[in-house]
Enzyme design. Structure first.
Site, short mmCIF file in Angstrom:
data_model
loop_
_atom_site.label_atom_id
_atom_site.label_comp_id
_atom_site.label_asym_id
_atom_site.label_seq_id
_atom_site.Cartn_x
_atom_site.Cartn_y
_atom_site.Cartn_z
N LYS A 32 -7.14 -3.82 -11.73
CA LYS A 32 -8.20 -3.19 -10.96
C LYS A 32 -9.47 -3.04 -11.81
CE LYS A 32 -5.73 -2.97 -7.25
NZ LYS A 32 -4.36 -2.91 -7.25
C1 LIG Z 1 -3.36 -2.45 -6.19
C2 LIG Z 1 -3.29 -2.13 -4.76
C3 LIG Z 1 -2.38 -1.19 -4.25
C4 LIG Z 1 -1.29 -0.57 -5.07
O1 LIG Z 1 -1.70 0.09 -6.19
P1 LIG Z 1 -0.65 0.33 -7.38
O2 LIG Z 1 -1.42 1.16 -8.34
O3 LIG Z 1 -0.26 -1.01 -7.91
O4 LIG Z 1 0.50 1.08 -6.80
C5 LIG Z 1 -2.44 -0.90 -2.91
N1 LIG Z 1 -3.33 -1.47 -2.10
C6 LIG Z 1 -4.22 -2.36 -2.54
C7 LIG Z 1 -5.20 -2.94 -1.59
C8 LIG Z 1 -4.22 -2.73 -3.88
O5 LIG Z 1 -5.10 -3.65 -4.31
#
Ligand SMILES: *Cc1c(COP(=O)(O)O)cnc(C)c1O
Length: 374
Positions: free
Chosen positions: A184
């Site tokens: 992210k």
């Molecule tokens: C990364 C992501 C998640 C999940 O997040 P985690 O921290 O990996 O649990 C959920 N929704 C979207 C759109 C994502 O990109």
């Protein structure tokens, strides 16, 4: 061939952050503690003073928002089929029923007209996803939610640094969930945070975060709801603090790279290749991803393999339609139900996009794309 592998995403952790993590490790306090509190305070400041709590993933962050909203068995929650499967899994996790609404082919986000069409007497909430960091029409979203008395859990996992009419995503609205997973825009290695509406909701979030414990002290503890083990550690928060300090620089760099992609792929990209570019949105998007939709004449797997084998470039894809996974087919979902999501889900790819990339890397990716697409 260029010998340096260019991945589609890579985190950048600066030396100051590494030193801060080392300090935390030496401090004797490595679980949730002062760094978590400081990180939550910084985030809250960024989100206009709204209450914020951190967790060990973006997934549990959304699950906890659903629990705080009291959503469970018998309730329907509307979401998009084009997201990471976590978005729908959390609905099942709390015992509620996922209802999908097809996407808009241009923004690739949930189509708000179709959300309205999917509302029933049992609908309790909407989980919109801001794919690639691009928000939906937030005015329209909250007009629908208010009209039908629905909660909103914004899956803003990809949207830190994005904004709507100049206001940061997270600084307004109902529940807003962010992820700090490694890919992210800012990371804590794994983690997430939830922006809430009141201190009362934040207190509930703390309970669900740690086994439902309501009170602990010399005279004992009390537990009154079923909570989990979802707290962030100070090691992660130390990474998060270092990353958060760079948020503006990260967003600016991604924006610069996106501009370069548009320049090099060109306004006639569709005419030249049959592929589709993302919307040219430099007002609100943090450019978490730069996604193109491939022409039907080339299979995605072929494109990805050729980018890797002939050009040493990693390509990602986000996402396969959720409703076609076995788990969801077993619930009655099948091909043909969300045709736009199915078409885009088959051909969408994510080009390399991360803070440490430079414009030369973008040039390399674009010439490889033209080579592979012919
Ligand atoms: C990364 C992501 C998640 C999940 O997040 P985690 O921290 O990996 O649990 C959920 N929704 C979207 C759109 C994502 O990109």
């Amino acid at each position: 061939m260029n010998n340096t592998f260019l991945p589609f995403s890579r985190p950048t952790i600066d030396e100051e952050t590494i030193a801060s993590v080392a300090d935390t490790l030496r401090s004797g306090w490595i679980t949730s503690g002062p760094k978590v509190l400081e990180f939550e305070k910084r985030l809250s400041g960024y989100f206009g003073g709204r209450p914020v709590r951190t967790f060990n993933s973006g997934t549990c962050t959304m699950e906890i928002a659903l629990r705080i909203a009291g959503i469970g068995k018998g309730d329907e929650v509307i979401t998009t089929p084009i997201s990471w499967v976590a978005t729908a899994n959390v609905i099942l996790e709390v015992g509620a029923t996922p209802v999908f609404a097809d996407i808009d082919p241009v923004t690739r986000n949930i189509d708000l007209d179709k959300v309205e069409g999917a509302i029933t007497k049992r609908t309790r909430a909407i989980i919109p996803v801001y794919l690639a960091g691009k928000p939906v029409n937030m005015d329209r979203l909250y007009a629908i939610a208010n009209k039908h008395n629905l909660r909103v859990i914004e899956d803003a996992a990809q949207a830190i640094g994005s904004s709507w009419m100049g206001k940061p995503i997270g600084s307004f609205g109902d529940f807003v969930s962010f992820s700090f997973q490694a890919n992210k825009n800012i990371t804590t290695s794994e983690g997430g945070c939830l922006v809430l509406n009141s201190e009362a909701e934040a207190a509930l979030a703390e309970k669900y975060r740690l086994q439902g414990v309501t009170r602990s002290g010399w005279d004992g503890i009390e537990v009154d709801v079923l909570g989990g083990k979802y707290n962030m550690t100070d090691i992660s928060a130390a990474i998060g603090l270092g990353q958060f300090a760079k948020l503006d620089a990260i967003t600016a760099q991604r924006s610069k790279l996106a501009k370069r992609y548009f320049d090099l792929l060109g306004d006639d990209f569709e005419k030249k290749t049959g592929g589709q570019l993302p919307p040219k949105d430099f007002g609100s998007t943090n450019w978490h991803l730069f996604q193109i939709v491939l022409p039907e004449r080339i299979a995605r797997a072929t494109f990805m393999a050729r980018m890797k084998e002939s050009h040493n470039i990693g390509i990602g894809y986000h996402y396969a339609p959720i409703h076609l996974f076995k788990l969801y087919r077993a619930l009655g979902f099948k091909e043909g139900m969300y045709p736009i999501a199915e078409n885009i889900g088959r051909q969408i790819v994510s080009l390399p996009m991360f803070y440490a990339m430079n414009e030369k890397d973008v040039e390399r990716v674009c010439s490889a794309i033209f080579d592979v697409l012919g």
